[in-house]
Write an enzyme that holds these catalytic residues in place. Sequence first.
Site, mmCIF file in Angstrom:
data_model
loop_
_atom_site.group_PDB
_atom_site.id
_atom_site.type_symbol
_atom_site.label_atom_id
_atom_site.label_comp_id
_atom_site.label_asym_id
_atom_site.label_seq_id
_atom_site.Cartn_x
_atom_site.Cartn_y
_atom_site.Cartn_z
ATOM 1 N N THR A 185 0.845 -1.407 -0.059
ATOM 2 C CA THR A 185 0.022 0.053 0.048
ATOM 3 C C THR A 185 0.914 1.354 -0.055
ATOM 4 O OG1 THR A 185 -1.791 -1.204 1.078
ATOM 5 C CG2 THR A 185 -1.721 1.372 1.380
ATOM 6 N N ASN B 292 -5.673 -9.127 -8.244
ATOM 7 C CA ASN B 292 -5.700 -10.175 -6.955
ATOM 8 C C ASN B 292 -6.979 -10.910 -6.684
ATOM 9 O OD1 ASN B 292 -6.392 -7.044 -6.624
ATOM 10 N ND2 ASN B 292 -7.217 -7.589 -4.658
ATOM 11 N N HIS C 73 4.867 -9.901 2.489
ATOM 12 C CA HIS C 73 4.178 -10.877 2.845
ATOM 13 C C HIS C 73 3.434 -11.879 2.014
ATOM 14 C CE1 HIS C 73 -0.024 -8.906 2.881
ATOM 15 N NE2 HIS C 73 1.035 -7.954 2.838
ATOM 16 N N THR D 191 13.797 5.149 10.598
ATOM 17 C CA THR D 191 14.620 4.226 10.756
ATOM 18 C C THR D 191 14.230 2.930 10.156
ATOM 19 O OG1 THR D 191 15.183 5.180 12.838
ATOM 20 C CG2 THR D 191 15.881 3.153 12.737
ATOM 21 N N CYS E 48 -8.267 -6.833 1.665
ATOM 22 C CA CYS E 48 -8.611 -5.455 2.096
ATOM 23 C C CYS E 48 -9.879 -5.049 1.830
ATOM 24 C CB CYS E 48 -7.520 -4.621 1.108
ATOM 25 S SG CYS E 48 -5.805 -5.034 1.448
HETATM 26 N N1 PLP Z 1 -1.791 -4.522 -4.507
HETATM 27 C C1 PLP Z 1 -2.298 -5.628 -4.611
HETATM 28 C C2 PLP Z 1 -2.836 -6.031 -6.082
HETATM 29 C C3 PLP Z 1 -2.593 -6.546 -3.370
HETATM 30 O O1 PLP Z 1 -3.357 -7.632 -3.689
HETATM 31 C C4 PLP Z 1 -2.270 -5.899 -2.268
HETATM 32 C C5 PLP Z 1 -2.826 -6.762 -1.084
HETATM 33 O O2 PLP Z 1 -3.709 -7.491 -1.167
HETATM 34 C C6 PLP Z 1 -1.653 -4.660 -2.296
HETATM 35 C C7 PLP Z 1 -1.388 -3.948 -3.253
HETATM 36 C C8 PLP Z 1 -1.253 -4.190 -0.661
HETATM 37 O O3 PLP Z 1 -0.314 -4.890 -0.226
HETATM 38 P P1 PLP Z 1 -0.266 -4.824 1.366
HETATM 39 O O4 PLP Z 1 -0.806 -5.931 1.860
HETATM 40 O O5 PLP Z 1 1.447 -5.124 1.374
HETATM 41 O O6 PLP Z 1 -0.324 -3.471 1.693
#
Ligand code: PLP
Length: 388
Positions: A74, A153, A205, A245, A331
């Site tokens: 993000t 996703n 992750h 940091t 998300c």
């Molecule tokens: N972009 C995509 C396509 C994702 O699938 C995700 C998380 O599901 C993100 C960005 C955001 O990543 P993070 O969870 O590391 O903030």
Amino acid sequence: MNTIYFDNSATTSICPEASEAMVNAIDCYGNPSSKHIKGLDSRRNIDKAREQVGKALGLIRPKANELVFTSCGTESNNLALLGTVYAKERRTGNRIITTDSEHPSVDNALRKLEKDGFEVVRLSTKNGVIDAEYFESVLDDNTILVSLMMVNNETGAVYDVKKLFEMVKKKAPSAVIHCDAVQGFLKCPFNVKSLKADLISISGHKVHGPKGIAALYVSPELIKAKKIVPYLIGGGQENGLRSGTENIVGIMGFGAAAEAGFANFHRNREIMINLRDYCTSRAIEVGAKVNIPDGERAPHIVSITLPDIKSETMLNFLSARGICVSSGSACSSHSRHISSSLIGFGVSEHDADCTIRISFCENNTSDEVDAFIAALETGIKTLVKIRK
Ligand code: PLP
């Protein structure tokens, strides 16, 4: 109860290599900005991890502003979009081009820019494909930024971003190109040279690294042209692009995970493709519909629409039997919105509410798929159907 974990697009388990690196990192408590031996030790370990992650992107000894460590995908996406658009003195237009299916970390950042007066053009991703002809028609001298995700996703559609980015280079050469490769990194074959993007977001992750660590690739040309500014301002870490940091434990874990994932890339990809194809045909056999993109498909994602059963009802049914799947992206499950990715794909609102996502990693097995399909079949037969 044994757990079957099929939610690897939401997050992955930590691999042994990352785990070992993180245990070792606990002793690296020196501040990497300090000039004494403890600080230098931390700095060396960060440099090593940057090389490990960089190698998986085809980079040799990347500098700190070429591969910027951030706290999550993000943040990488926010830095890419807000950081380039607010590099005001370098801006020569007003148009931003993206798709109708981006992750909220791109979509909501662009909605903010829209409120600030930028024009945002959202390309259709019907059936998992971006219309290249239409894309070319909206690219013009006024275009300052193009942000396209590599892998969706929720549907697992792989967009043909390499071809589309080449068009940008020809028709709008001054536009900045960003690719959200969070779901594509270590799943789809690409590197910074083949992708031709100025900015590439990846996240730890999603590839068996820890949470709280991610990276943004920034092309040297973009840095030279001063087309990106930091939005986290402070002590000037990461060559000034991301102050704060450094998260050494996370960085070292991410480095080790990226190295292991890159070394086993082809093997892992093949395992996931086999699981995806097996799961697809078995799900269809038991009466579910699989949302298969017309173009390329990611190795790890299967989007399944159930016959009139709410995704949340099925998710709870499977969870009670130790099977973890998702009812949309992790998300977007925070909000009650119908998934824009599924709607963009062409799934009706009713069907989007009945869609679950299965996402694999290389540690899953076909026996697990069999157990999932057996539970899915029982669920389809026994759960209360909703009215169309
Ligand atoms: N972009 C995509 C396509 C994702 O699938 C995700 C998380 O599901 C993100 C960005 C955001 O990543 P993070 O969870 O590391 O903030």
